[in-house]
Design a protein around this motif. Structure first.
Motif, PDB file in Angstrom:
ATOM      1  N   ARG A  27      -0.713 -50.939  33.388  1.00  0.00           N
ATOM      2  CA  ARG A  27      -0.494 -50.935  31.936  1.00  0.00           C
ATOM      3  C   ARG A  27      -1.254 -52.078  31.271  1.00  0.00           C
ATOM      4  O   ARG A  27      -1.824 -51.908  30.193  1.00  0.00           O
ATOM      5  N   LEU A  57      -1.308 -46.663  24.358  1.00  0.00           N
ATOM      6  CA  LEU A  57      -0.343 -46.828  25.441  1.00  0.00           C
ATOM      7  C   LEU A  57       0.657 -45.673  25.483  1.00  0.00           C
ATOM      8  O   LEU A  57       1.139 -45.308  26.557  1.00  0.00           O
ATOM      9  N   TYR A  60      -1.099 -43.133  27.352  1.00  0.00           N
ATOM     10  CA  TYR A  60      -1.127 -43.537  28.758  1.00  0.00           C
ATOM     11  C   TYR A  60       0.201 -43.219  29.441  1.00  0.00           C
ATOM     12  O   TYR A  60       0.226 -42.804  30.595  1.00  0.00           O
ATOM     13  N   ASP A  61       1.308 -43.410  28.730  1.00  0.00           N
ATOM     14  CA  ASP A  61       2.621 -43.152  29.322  1.00  0.00           C
ATOM     15  C   ASP A  61       2.791 -41.692  29.732  1.00  0.00           C
ATOM     16  O   ASP A  61       3.547 -41.385  30.646  1.00  0.00           O
ATOM     17  N   ARG A  66      -0.609 -42.308  35.369  1.00  0.00           N
ATOM     18  CA  ARG A  66       0.669 -43.030  35.482  1.00  0.00           C
ATOM     19  C   ARG A  66       1.561 -42.373  36.518  1.00  0.00           C
ATOM     20  O   ARG A  66       2.258 -43.046  37.281  1.00  0.00           O
TER      21      ARG A  66
END
Length: 90
Positions: A27, A57, A60-61, A66
């Protein structure tokens, strides 16, 4: 059987530490890339840096990258299960 349970408990605690570390590291790397991209001019109109990073982000999550970090749990447990199978049934 108690020894196996103890091994799995210690292994899961260790793998959890590794998972959290890798997640935080990944992260942080993503956040740094988003900041550099914003500074390089990759931004939308009227969007400040913090909002750009926060939206990046959030993307990205939900990403596949991830979810790949979960292999930290799956691979070692699968290898141990395979070794136990081979030792006992071959």
């Amino acid at each position: 059987m108690i020894a196996l349970a103890r091994l799995l408990l210690v292994l899961l605690v260790g793998l959890t530490v590794v998972y959290v570390s890798v997640s935080l590291w990944s992260r942080g790397v993503r956040k740094g890339k988003l900041r550099r991209a914003y500074d390089a001019g990759d931004r939308e109109y009227g969007e400040d840096r913090d909002l750009y990073v926060r939206r990046g982000l959030e993307d990205y999550d939900d990403s596949f990258r991830r979810k790949l970090i979960l292999l930290v749990y799956i691979v070692p447990l699968a290898v141990i299960a395979y070794i136990i199978y081979v030792v006992n049934y071959s």
